[in-house]
Each structure stands twice: as structure tokens, then as C-alpha cells.
Design a protein around this motif. Structure first.
Motif, PDB file in Angstrom:
ATOM      1  N   ASP A 113      12.611  -4.789  15.339  1.00 34.31           N
ATOM      2  CA  ASP A 113      12.015  -5.067  14.033  1.00 34.31           C
ATOM      3  C   ASP A 113      10.513  -5.282  14.165  1.00 34.31           C
ATOM      4  OD1 ASP A 113      11.701  -5.550  11.371  1.00 34.31           O
ATOM      5  OD2 ASP A 113      12.839  -7.414  11.315  1.00 34.31           O
ATOM      6  N   ILE A 114      10.108  -6.025  15.178  1.00 36.20           N
ATOM      7  CA  ILE A 114       8.690  -6.317  15.352  1.00 36.20           C
ATOM      8  C   ILE A 114       7.907  -5.058  15.708  1.00 36.20           C
ATOM      9  CG2 ILE A 114       7.032  -7.496  16.861  1.00 36.20           C
ATOM     10  CD1 ILE A 114       8.957  -9.884  16.849  1.00 36.20           C
ATOM     11  N   ARG A 115       8.441  -4.216  16.593  1.00 36.39           N
ATOM     12  CA  ARG A 115       7.723  -2.989  16.965  1.00 36.39           C
ATOM     13  C   ARG A 115       7.480  -2.090  15.754  1.00 36.39           C
ATOM     14  NH1 ARG A 115      11.303  -3.193  21.516  1.00 36.39           N
ATOM     15  NH2 ARG A 115      12.671  -1.622  20.583  1.00 36.39           N
ATOM     16  N   ASN A 116       8.429  -2.099  14.811  1.00 36.37           N
ATOM     17  CA  ASN A 116       8.295  -1.249  13.633  1.00 36.37           C
ATOM     18  C   ASN A 116       7.556  -1.920  12.487  1.00 36.37           C
ATOM     19  OD1 ASN A 116       9.963   1.407  13.995  1.00 36.37           O
ATOM     20  ND2 ASN A 116      11.243  -0.177  14.903  1.00 36.37           N
ATOM     21  N   SER A 117       7.453  -3.247  12.519  1.00 39.88           N
ATOM     22  CA  SER A 117       6.860  -3.986  11.397  1.00 39.88           C
ATOM     23  C   SER A 117       5.432  -4.435  11.644  1.00 39.88           C
ATOM     24  CB  SER A 117       7.724  -5.216  11.067  1.00 39.88           C
ATOM     25  OG  SER A 117       9.020  -4.839  10.672  1.00 39.88           O
ATOM     26  N   VAL A 118       5.089  -4.727  12.894  1.00 39.91           N
ATOM     27  CA  VAL A 118       3.744  -5.236  13.154  1.00 39.91           C
ATOM     28  C   VAL A 118       2.689  -4.185  12.842  1.00 39.91           C
ATOM     29  CG1 VAL A 118       3.667  -4.573  15.611  1.00 39.91           C
ATOM     30  CG2 VAL A 118       2.364  -6.565  14.808  1.00 39.91           C
ATOM     31  N   ILE A 119       3.054  -2.903  12.957  1.00 39.61           N
ATOM     32  CA  ILE A 119       2.099  -1.846  12.605  1.00 39.61           C
ATOM     33  C   ILE A 119       1.877  -1.804  11.095  1.00 39.61           C
ATOM     34  CG2 ILE A 119       2.518  -0.426  14.628  1.00 39.61           C
ATOM     35  CD1 ILE A 119       4.494   1.201  12.983  1.00 39.61           C
ATOM     36  N   PRO A 129      -6.757  -7.008  -1.562  1.00 40.90           N
ATOM     37  CA  PRO A 129      -5.687  -7.516  -2.423  1.00 40.90           C
ATOM     38  C   PRO A 129      -5.574  -6.680  -3.695  1.00 40.90           C
ATOM     39  CG  PRO A 129      -7.031  -9.316  -1.577  1.00 40.90           C
ATOM     40  CD  PRO A 129      -7.742  -8.053  -1.206  1.00 40.90           C
ATOM     41  N   GLY A 130      -4.357  -6.411  -4.103  1.00 41.57           N
ATOM     42  CA  GLY A 130      -4.146  -5.605  -5.288  1.00 41.57           C
ATOM     43  C   GLY A 130      -4.002  -4.128  -5.016  1.00 41.57           C
ATOM     44  N   ALA A 131      -4.222  -3.704  -3.763  1.00 46.94           N
ATOM     45  CA  ALA A 131      -4.054  -2.295  -3.414  1.00 46.94           C
ATOM     46  C   ALA A 131      -2.601  -1.876  -3.637  1.00 46.94           C
ATOM     47  CB  ALA A 131      -4.461  -2.056  -1.963  1.00 46.94           C
ATOM     48  N   VAL A 132      -2.408  -0.615  -3.968  1.00 49.34           N
ATOM     49  CA  VAL A 132      -1.067  -0.077  -4.201  1.00 49.34           C
ATOM     50  C   VAL A 132      -0.709   0.849  -3.042  1.00 49.34           C
ATOM     51  CG1 VAL A 132       0.415   1.264  -5.743  1.00 49.34           C
ATOM     52  CG2 VAL A 132      -1.379  -0.209  -6.691  1.00 49.34           C
ATOM     53  N   VAL A 133       0.428   0.605  -2.417  1.00 40.52           N
ATOM     54  CA  VAL A 133       0.866   1.368  -1.258  1.00 40.52           C
ATOM     55  C   VAL A 133       2.207   2.034  -1.571  1.00 40.52           C
ATOM     56  CG1 VAL A 133       1.517   1.275   1.176  1.00 40.52           C
ATOM     57  CG2 VAL A 133      -0.290  -0.223   0.312  1.00 40.52           C
ATOM     58  N   CYS A 134       2.307   3.317  -1.260  1.00 38.11           N
ATOM     59  CA  CYS A 134       3.550   4.058  -1.443  1.00 38.11           C
ATOM     60  C   CYS A 134       4.208   4.264  -0.079  1.00 38.11           C
ATOM     61  CB  CYS A 134       3.271   5.397  -2.116  1.00 38.11           C
ATOM     62  SG  CYS A 134       4.745   6.358  -2.496  1.00 38.11           S
ATOM     63  N   ALA A 172       8.462  -3.933   4.772  1.00 38.75           N
ATOM     64  CA  ALA A 172       7.241  -3.672   4.010  1.00 38.75           C
ATOM     65  C   ALA A 172       7.165  -4.529   2.749  1.00 38.75           C
ATOM     66  CB  ALA A 172       7.151  -2.190   3.643  1.00 38.75           C
ATOM     67  N   VAL A 173       8.313  -4.906   2.195  1.00 40.36           N
ATOM     68  CA  VAL A 173       8.320  -5.678   0.941  1.00 40.36           C
ATOM     69  C   VAL A 173       7.741  -7.076   1.142  1.00 40.36           C
ATOM     70  CG1 VAL A 173       9.771  -6.624  -0.886  1.00 40.36           C
ATOM     71  CG2 VAL A 173      10.241  -4.334   0.014  1.00 40.36           C
ATOM     72  N   PRO A 174       8.295  -7.909   2.041  1.00 38.71           N
ATOM     73  CA  PRO A 174       7.687  -9.230   2.243  1.00 38.71           C
ATOM     74  C   PRO A 174       6.294  -9.164   2.865  1.00 38.71           C
ATOM     75  CG  PRO A 174       9.452  -8.854   3.832  1.00 38.71           C
ATOM     76  CD  PRO A 174       9.539  -7.760   2.838  1.00 38.71           C
ATOM     77  N   LEU A 175       6.043  -8.170   3.719  1.00 42.38           N
ATOM     78  CA  LEU A 175       4.704  -8.062   4.308  1.00 42.38           C
ATOM     79  C   LEU A 175       3.663  -7.718   3.242  1.00 42.38           C
ATOM     80  CD1 LEU A 175       5.533  -6.209   7.657  1.00 42.38           C
ATOM     81  CD2 LEU A 175       4.704  -8.558   7.401  1.00 42.38           C
ATOM     82  N   ALA A 176       4.011  -6.822   2.333  1.00 50.13           N
ATOM     83  CA  ALA A 176       3.085  -6.484   1.251  1.00 50.13           C
ATOM     84  C   ALA A 176       2.781  -7.716   0.401  1.00 50.13           C
ATOM     85  CB  ALA A 176       3.671  -5.370   0.390  1.00 50.13           C
ATOM     86  N   LYS A 177       3.821  -8.462   0.076  1.00 48.52           N
ATOM     87  CA  LYS A 177       3.628  -9.679  -0.718  1.00 48.52           C
ATOM     88  C   LYS A 177       2.727 -10.672  -0.005  1.00 48.52           C
ATOM     89  CE  LYS A 177       6.214 -13.321  -3.091  1.00 48.52           C
ATOM     90  NZ  LYS A 177       7.575 -13.875  -3.382  1.00 48.52           N
TER      91      LYS A 177
END
Length: 364
Positions: A113-119, A129-134, A172-177
Motif C-alpha cells: 500500500d505504501i509503495r503505491n500510495s506514497v507516490i 489547494p483546490g486543484a482538481v485531479v482525475c 487517493a481519496v483520503p490523500l486528496a482530502k
């Protein structure tokens, strides 16, 4: 567009209306906003490097490469000492702020999870802040992108995909938040999820030739050389303008280069020596006795020590007089009704067989 749609088989044709909608939104968005792309690359073997550059050029994105000489540089600070540590409370490397942020946000020390999430966290950190990511979250889970799915029978595949559709979560959901970034996940739109549920195995999994291109018969009569089988078949056909559509499936850790971290940690901490192996075996035993945590390798240990920095361990007395270890301020329940066999943290439901905290599988 009309000519292209005539060439698409039925699964891709049914998806094409949504595809056209996405293209329209993308074009309109690019007219009013500066579209930016960030690629995180670690070491020289990151397979995303060439694809991300060509994709950014084809869409006129403002492209930034966030490069690290080694994946270790993304998760660890320079060494504080050269000698091997002599207790579990000491270690030669210190975690980077972005690793600590990832662990704090996801409440995990699972290496995969960390190898795929830390990036993802490293990229989000560079956004205002406020940027939109797809993101492409859900494509592999809904459209059989993972190679371990390709050998399953029609019935097995559908059962597994339906299970993943019910249980899938994305970091990506909690990291984006946590960074104040807005995230858009087109593949999780209910219409797309419903469409994916109607796809058969031949809609999703077929073979390509040694050149990486589709076979004339659609791969239905290909030999059982599973190296040449691709998932997400309907998606690959539905996006003919995507030059990378026949790229083999690479997890984020392979594309970014963080997949080398297990070996890098093993080399760094002397796992190729008898002394290093014996030392780590003592660490494994001590960690289990002191914390009730089963460690698998040096990378796992490093992330667990970082986890302890974020959520300090604390001994708590039980009613029977024995003590258990809890981790302060960690939102995940430990020693509940259905805990992971290797870390004690609660599994979310009875169908879950993978622990999102320590990464154990099977977790029961």
C-alpha cells in the motif's frame, strides 16, 4: 468519431458514449484551465517515464517530473549513523515527512500500500489547494486489469470482480482530502460500474501477440502463454486515440520505480549476511513479543517504526491483568471482534481477507 465507432465491437461500442462525454469534458476543461501533469519517478527503471512524457506532449500539459535518484530517497532521509542499530528503538534511516504523512493519513504500514500510495501523496503535495485531479481508480478492479484474474473461468472471474466492486477502496481519496485537493474518479461513476458488471470474460480478457498488438482472432484461440494476455480489453478498444492502450499492466509501484524498495531495504540493512539475517530475526521476535506485530522483512520493519512515530505505542492493562499494546490516536480498532492474525487490527467485514494495516494475506 463515427468511423471509429463502427469498428468497435459491442462492449467497446456500449462504452463509447461515456468515452465521448469524457473527451468533451476534457476539451472544455483545457480551454479554461491550465492542465498540469506530475510524474513521480524513482531510479532508472521507472516504466512510466516515456509514457507520461508522450501523454503530456500529446495533450499540451504543463509536465513536471518529480525525480528521485533512488526510491529510498522518497521514503527515507540520509543515514543518521553507519553502524547497525543494537535495539528496536534505533534505526539507521529516518522516514521522510511525506512517508509519515502517508502513514498518518492511511493508518497503515503495509509495504504494498505504501509503495503505491506514497507516490500519490508526493504528487498531491505539489498541487495547490483546490486543484482538481482525475484518476483511473477502479479500471483494474472493474475491468479485470490484474494478471492474476486472467486464468479464472467465466464464473470465477465474474464472482471475483463483483466482490472487488463491493469492497474496493483507493488511497487517493483520503490523500486528496488531506492536501485539500478535489479528486474525480470517472470509472467509479455508477453508469460505468453498472456497465462493467455486464461484461463477459471475452469482453475483458484476451491475448496479444509477441509484438504487443491484438491478434487477428481477438486472442480467443491463443496458446496459454499468459504473458501475452491483457485485461481491460473493452477499455483498450474504446480509446483508440490512446497510443499507450496496448501497454501491459504495470502497478503504480512499477511505473514509478518504488517496486525496488524491498530489495533496497534488504541491501541497506545487510540481509545478505549471516549477521544481518540473525539480527533481523531477533527484531522479528522482539516486535511480536512487545507489540503483537508480525514483521515480514526490513521494509516492513521500517514502515512499522514510522507507524510508531505517528501513532505511539502504549501498554494498556486488560481486566485479566495482562497487557496489550494500543497505538495512540490511531483511528483503526485493535483487538476487536475480528482482528488480523498478524497485527490484531480489526478487519472491516467478513468478506475481507486482506489486512489494510499490515498487509497480511490471508488475514484470518
Amino acid at each position: 468519431a463515427a468511423w471509429t465507432l463502427q469498428l468497435l465491437p459491442m462492449p467497446a461500442l456500449r462504452f463509447s458514449a461515456y468515452h465521448m462525454f469524457l473527451l468533451l469534458i476534457s476539451k472544455l476543461f483545457s480551454l479554461v484551465c491550465d492542465s498540469k501533469a506530475i510524474t513521480v519517478l524513482c531510479g532508472s527503471n521507472a516504466t512510466d517515464a516515456s509514457y507520461s512524457r508522450l501523454i503530456a506532449e500529446s495533450h499540451n500539459y504543463i509536465h513536471t517530473n518529480l525525480k528521485f535518484q533512488s526510491a529510498l530517497d522518497l521514503v527515507s532521509l540520509p543515514e543518521s549513523e553507519n553502524a547497525l542499530p543494537n535495539s528496536i528503538q534505533e534505526y539507521t534511516l529516518k522516514p521522510t515527512p511525506i512517508l509519515l504523512h502517508t502513514i498518518r493519513t492511511l493508518s497503515t504500514f503495509d509495504p504494498m500500500d505504501i509503495r503505491n500510495s506514497v507516490i500519490v501523496a508526493a504528487a498531491f503535495e505539489r498541487l495547490p489547494p483546490g486543484a482538481v485531479v482525475c484518476t483511473g481508480d477502479g479500471a483494474d478492479e472493474l475491468f479485470a486489469g490484474y494478471s492474476f484474474l486472467h486464468r479464472k473461468t467465466e464464473i470465477e472471474l465474474r464472482e471475483y470482480l463483483d466482490k472487488m466492486a463491493r469492497m474496493m477502496t483507493f488511497s487517493a481519496v483520503p490523500l486528496a482530502k488531506s492536501f485539500g485537493v478535489e479528486i474525480v474518479q470517472p470509472y467509479l461513476d455508477p453508469a460505468v460500474v453498472d456497465f462493467a458488471a455486464t461484461c463477459s470474460k471475452s469482453d475483458l480478457v484476451r491475448a496479444v501477440g509477441a509484438d504487443g498488438l491484438p491478434l487477428e482472432d481477438g486472442g480467443l484461440n491463443a496458446a496459454d502463454d499468459w504473458r501475452f494476455w491483457h485485461g481491460k480489453w473493452a477499455l483498450r478498444l474504446a480509446f483508440p486515440e490512446a497510443f499507450s492502450r496496448w501497454r501491459k499492466k504495470d502497478p503504480a509501484e512499477v511505473g514509478s520505480g518504488t517496486t525496488e524498495l524491498p530489495k533496497l531495504f534488504a541491501d541497506k540493512f545487510g540481509m545478505g549476511t549471516t549477521e544481518g539475517l540473525e539480527y533481523f530475526n531477533r527484531i522479528v521476535e522482539q516486535t511480536w513479543n512487545d507489540y503483537g506485530i508480525k514483521l515480514r522483512d526490513r521494509e516492513h520493519w521500517f514502515y512499522f517504526r514510522a507507524f510508531c512515530m505517528v501513532f505511539p505505542p502504549k501498554k494498556v492493562a486488560k481486566e485479566d491483568g495482562n497487557f496489550i499494546t494500543v497505538f495512540e490516536n490511531c483511528p483503526r480498532v485493535r483487538y476487536g471482534s475480528d482482528g488480523c492474525k498478524s497485527c490484531g487490527f480489526q478487519l472491516q467485514n467478513l468478506q475481507q481477507d486482506f489486512c489494510h494495516v499490515c498487509g497480511e494475506w490471508p488475514a484470518r
